[in-house]
Scaffold this active site. Structure first.
Site, PDB file in Angstrom:
ATOM      1  N   HIS A  51      -1.106  -0.031  -9.743  1.00  0.00           N
ATOM      2  CA  HIS A  51      -1.746  -0.978  -8.821  1.00  0.00           C
ATOM      3  C   HIS A  51      -2.236  -2.211  -9.577  1.00  0.00           C
ATOM      4  O   HIS A  51      -3.414  -2.571  -9.530  1.00  0.00           O
ATOM      5  CB  HIS A  51      -2.881  -0.306  -8.047  1.00  0.00           C
ATOM      6  CG  HIS A  51      -3.278  -1.072  -6.818  1.00  0.00           C
ATOM      7  ND1 HIS A  51      -3.747  -0.463  -5.669  1.00  0.00           N
ATOM      8  CD2 HIS A  51      -3.303  -2.396  -6.547  1.00  0.00           C
ATOM      9  CE1 HIS A  51      -4.040  -1.381  -4.761  1.00  0.00           C
ATOM     10  NE2 HIS A  51      -3.778  -2.570  -5.268  1.00  0.00           N
TER      11      HIS A  51
ATOM     12  N   ARG B 255       0.840  -1.194   0.000  1.00  0.00           N
ATOM     13  CA  ARG B 255       0.000   0.000   0.000  1.00  0.00           C
ATOM     14  C   ARG B 255       0.879   1.248   0.000  1.00  0.00           C
ATOM     15  O   ARG B 255       1.946   1.279   0.623  1.00  0.00           O
ATOM     16  CB  ARG B 255      -0.903   0.005   1.246  1.00  0.00           C
ATOM     17  CG  ARG B 255      -2.066  -0.982   1.185  1.00  0.00           C
ATOM     18  CD  ARG B 255      -3.059  -0.630   0.092  1.00  0.00           C
ATOM     19  NE  ARG B 255      -4.236  -1.501   0.060  1.00  0.00           N
ATOM     20  CZ  ARG B 255      -4.364  -2.547  -0.745  1.00  0.00           C
ATOM     21  NH1 ARG B 255      -3.363  -2.887  -1.570  1.00  0.00           N
ATOM     22  NH2 ARG B 255      -5.469  -3.259  -0.757  1.00  0.00           N
TER      23      ARG B 255
HETATM   24  N1  LIG Z   1      -0.400  -4.256  -5.267  1.00  0.00           N
HETATM   25  C1  LIG Z   1      -1.333  -5.185  -5.430  1.00  0.00           C
HETATM   26  O1  LIG Z   1      -1.856  -5.396  -6.533  1.00  0.00           O
HETATM   27  C2  LIG Z   1      -1.757  -6.029  -4.250  1.00  0.00           C
HETATM   28  C3  LIG Z   1      -2.489  -7.195  -4.475  1.00  0.00           C
HETATM   29  C4  LIG Z   1      -2.872  -7.984  -3.377  1.00  0.00           C
HETATM   30  C5  LIG Z   1      -2.509  -7.601  -2.097  1.00  0.00           C
HETATM   31  N2  LIG Z   1      -1.786  -6.451  -1.917  1.00  0.00           N
HETATM   32  C6  LIG Z   1      -1.367  -6.063  -0.568  1.00  0.00           C
HETATM   33  O2  LIG Z   1      -0.610  -7.136  -0.018  1.00  0.00           O
HETATM   34  C7  LIG Z   1      -0.940  -7.263   1.368  1.00  0.00           C
HETATM   35  C8  LIG Z   1      -0.628  -8.655   1.863  1.00  0.00           C
HETATM   36  O3  LIG Z   1      -1.548  -9.570   1.321  1.00  0.00           O
HETATM   37  P1  LIG Z   1      -1.576 -11.070   1.923  1.00  0.00           P
HETATM   38  O4  LIG Z   1      -2.744 -11.758   1.298  1.00  0.00           O
HETATM   39  O5  LIG Z   1      -0.227 -11.691   1.810  1.00  0.00           O
HETATM   40  O6  LIG Z   1      -1.880 -10.791   3.465  1.00  0.00           O
HETATM   41  P2  LIG Z   1      -1.678 -11.759   4.724  1.00  0.00           P
HETATM   42  O7  LIG Z   1      -2.607 -11.245   5.770  1.00  0.00           O
HETATM   43  O8  LIG Z   1      -1.778 -13.184   4.289  1.00  0.00           O
HETATM   44  O9  LIG Z   1      -0.154 -11.515   5.185  1.00  0.00           O
HETATM   45  C9  LIG Z   1       0.201 -10.371   5.921  1.00  0.00           C
HETATM   46  C10 LIG Z   1       1.579 -10.604   6.526  1.00  0.00           C
HETATM   47  O10 LIG Z   1       2.010  -9.395   7.137  1.00  0.00           O
HETATM   48  C11 LIG Z   1       2.486  -9.681   8.450  1.00  0.00           C
HETATM   49  N3  LIG Z   1       2.261  -8.519   9.317  1.00  0.00           N
HETATM   50  C12 LIG Z   1       1.082  -7.876   9.521  1.00  0.00           C
HETATM   51  N4  LIG Z   1       1.255  -6.876  10.407  1.00  0.00           N
HETATM   52  C13 LIG Z   1       2.569  -6.901  10.769  1.00  0.00           C
HETATM   53  C14 LIG Z   1       3.373  -6.125  11.650  1.00  0.00           C
HETATM   54  N5  LIG Z   1       2.856  -5.114  12.346  1.00  0.00           N
HETATM   55  N6  LIG Z   1       4.691  -6.436  11.769  1.00  0.00           N
HETATM   56  C15 LIG Z   1       5.224  -7.461  11.067  1.00  0.00           C
HETATM   57  N7  LIG Z   1       4.521  -8.238  10.199  1.00  0.00           N
HETATM   58  C16 LIG Z   1       3.207  -7.947  10.064  1.00  0.00           C
HETATM   59  C17 LIG Z   1       1.693 -10.891   8.905  1.00  0.00           C
HETATM   60  O11 LIG Z   1       2.412 -11.583   9.907  1.00  0.00           O
HETATM   61  C18 LIG Z   1       1.617 -11.686   7.600  1.00  0.00           C
HETATM   62  O12 LIG Z   1       2.806 -12.445   7.465  1.00  0.00           O
HETATM   63  C19 LIG Z   1      -2.410  -6.880   1.411  1.00  0.00           C
HETATM   64  O13 LIG Z   1      -2.792  -6.420   2.697  1.00  0.00           O
HETATM   65  C20 LIG Z   1      -2.505  -5.777   0.362  1.00  0.00           C
HETATM   66  O14 LIG Z   1      -2.299  -4.523   0.978  1.00  0.00           O
HETATM   67  C21 LIG Z   1      -1.415  -5.657  -2.957  1.00  0.00           C
HETATM   68  O1  LIG Z   2      -4.837  -4.717  -3.075  1.00  0.00           O
HETATM   69  C1  LIG Z   2      -5.546  -5.666  -3.304  1.00  0.00           C
HETATM   70  O2  LIG Z   2      -6.219  -6.256  -2.496  1.00  0.00           O
HETATM   71  C2  LIG Z   2      -5.458  -6.102  -4.725  1.00  0.00           C
HETATM   72  O3  LIG Z   2      -5.286  -4.982  -5.471  1.00  0.00           O
HETATM   73  C3  LIG Z   2      -6.620  -6.909  -5.170  1.00  0.00           C
HETATM   74  O4  LIG Z   2      -7.657  -6.062  -5.556  1.00  0.00           O
END
Ligand SMILES: NC(=O)c1ccc[n+]([C@@H]2O[C@H](COP(=O)([O-])OP(=O)(O)OC[C@H]3O[C@@H](n4cnc5c(N)ncnc54)[C@H](O)[C@@H]3O)[C@@H](O)[C@H]2O)c1
Ligand SMILES: O=C(O)[C@H](O)CO
Length: 313
Positions: free
Chosen positions: A276, A228
């Protein structure tokens, strides 16, 4: 069974038809302002406050993405956006893990093989082989080792990179050194040459990518922000690039999206920008997961991807 759907820019008709094909007993409608008719489930992305407010009849709310920060922020700003006690589920993988592997690997190889620098040399018609980076001097650190971070780590290990991860709890990922919490963050950062951010946006992780963090990385480090925009202190990155602490960055997410055309990051020579798209929601896989979760809820089983509202992800 009644399901309501809201997404600011997805084609609702595809989702309505797809969900009714998967759940023949369901009637699925696009929610519009003023619609207060009963519903059992809601599929949402950045829903207006009024859509879910006071809908205590709901059995579940499904986020149409992996990150739920936007809906939780709405809840913080307008308590009641999410009906109390109704489970919020997010998408886990549903085709995003492979996309994230592709995106991260492409960026890692671009920087590891110095293609970014060869691109600059080409503009100068300069024929100059550069000293190759060595994998033992190119440790990759992944912030967040959840569904997506773990998947990316595994793929990079396959390519022979030294990979480490940082998360809230210890992770057992073959070939990946696990660092945990604030106490081990500095050890995680020290020696990391390429940093990949895949953390959820929570009050704890807000602004994490800042000057203090960059200073602990190996000199001439690289950043991939795939999580993010709220995680990044943009001026700190610009300063770290100016001072050479950071060599380059690829940014897929921004505090304000779309990134305003006048934003300085667009024109920075060592910043690469994508809109994104690192891992987009894939409707078919997403609908499969949501439909399976609805069946689970209807039959008294536990759904996947349940969000811990207090924890923030
Ligand atoms: N750019 C994109 O297109 C895109 C797509 C999908 C997801 N995302 C982002 O990726 C993020 C992760 O997705 P995910 O499915 O792997 O999530 P998830 O919940 O499976 O994994 C999150 C990880 O972050 C760690 N974490 C959370 N808070 C923490 C902290 N304070 N200190 C240390 N570690 C911490 C958790 O332990 C876990 O390992 C989403 O929240 C989203 O913001 C971006
Ligand atoms: O950030 C996310 O969750 C991905 O962009 C999927 O929409």
């Amino acid at each position: 069974m009644d399901i309501i759907f809201y997404h600011p820019f997805f084609d609702a008709q595809d989702w309505l038809a797809g969900m009714e094909k998967r759940l023949p007993q369901a009637k699925v409608r696009e929610w519009r302002r003023g619609d207060k008719r009963p519903a059992d489930y809601a599929l949402v992305w950045r829903p207006p406050h009024e859509m879910l407010a006071n809908r205590c009849d709901l059995k579940g709310v499904f986020a149409l993405g992996a990150g739920v920060d936007a809906i939780l922020e709405q809840e913080r700003q307008h308590p009641g956006t999410l009906p109390a006690g109704v489970p919020l589920m997010r998408l886990e993988d549903s085709g995003m893990a492979q996309q994230m592997q592709e995106y991260a690997l492409a960026c890692v190889l671009r920087y590891f093989r110095r293609f970014d620098e060869y691109q600059v040399q080409q503009q100068q018609q300069r024929w100059l082989p550069l000293v190759p980076h060595q994998q033992n001097d190119f440790t990759i650190g992944i912030l967040g080792a959840g569904v997506l971070g773990k998947s990316v780590a595994q793929k990079l290990v396959e390519f022979g990179f030294n990979v480490r991860c940082w998360s809230r709890s210890a992770k057992q990922i073959s070939g990946v050194q696990s660092f945990v919490g604030q106490a081990q963050q500095e050890a995680f950062l020290t020696g990391t040459r390429l940093l990949i951010n895949l953390l959820p946006n929570t009050p704890e992780t807000l602004g994490l990518l800042n000057q203090r963090l960059f200073a602990h990385l190996a000199p001439g480090a690289y950043l991939l922000n795939l999580a993010r925009g709220a995680h990044l202190v943009e001026n700190d990155l610009l300063q770290a690039l100016e001072q050479g602490q950071m060599a380059a960055a690829t940014l897929d997410v921004f505090a304000n999206e779309p990134l305003p055309p006048t934003h300085p990051l667009w024109r920075h020579p060592r910043v690469t920008i994508t809109p994104h798209i690192a891992a987009i929601t894939l409707p078919e896989q997403a609908m499969d997961q949501i439909a399976a979760n609805i069946v689970a809820l209807e039959t008294g089983q536990s759904p996947t991807g349940v969000v811990d509202i207090q924890r923030g992800y």
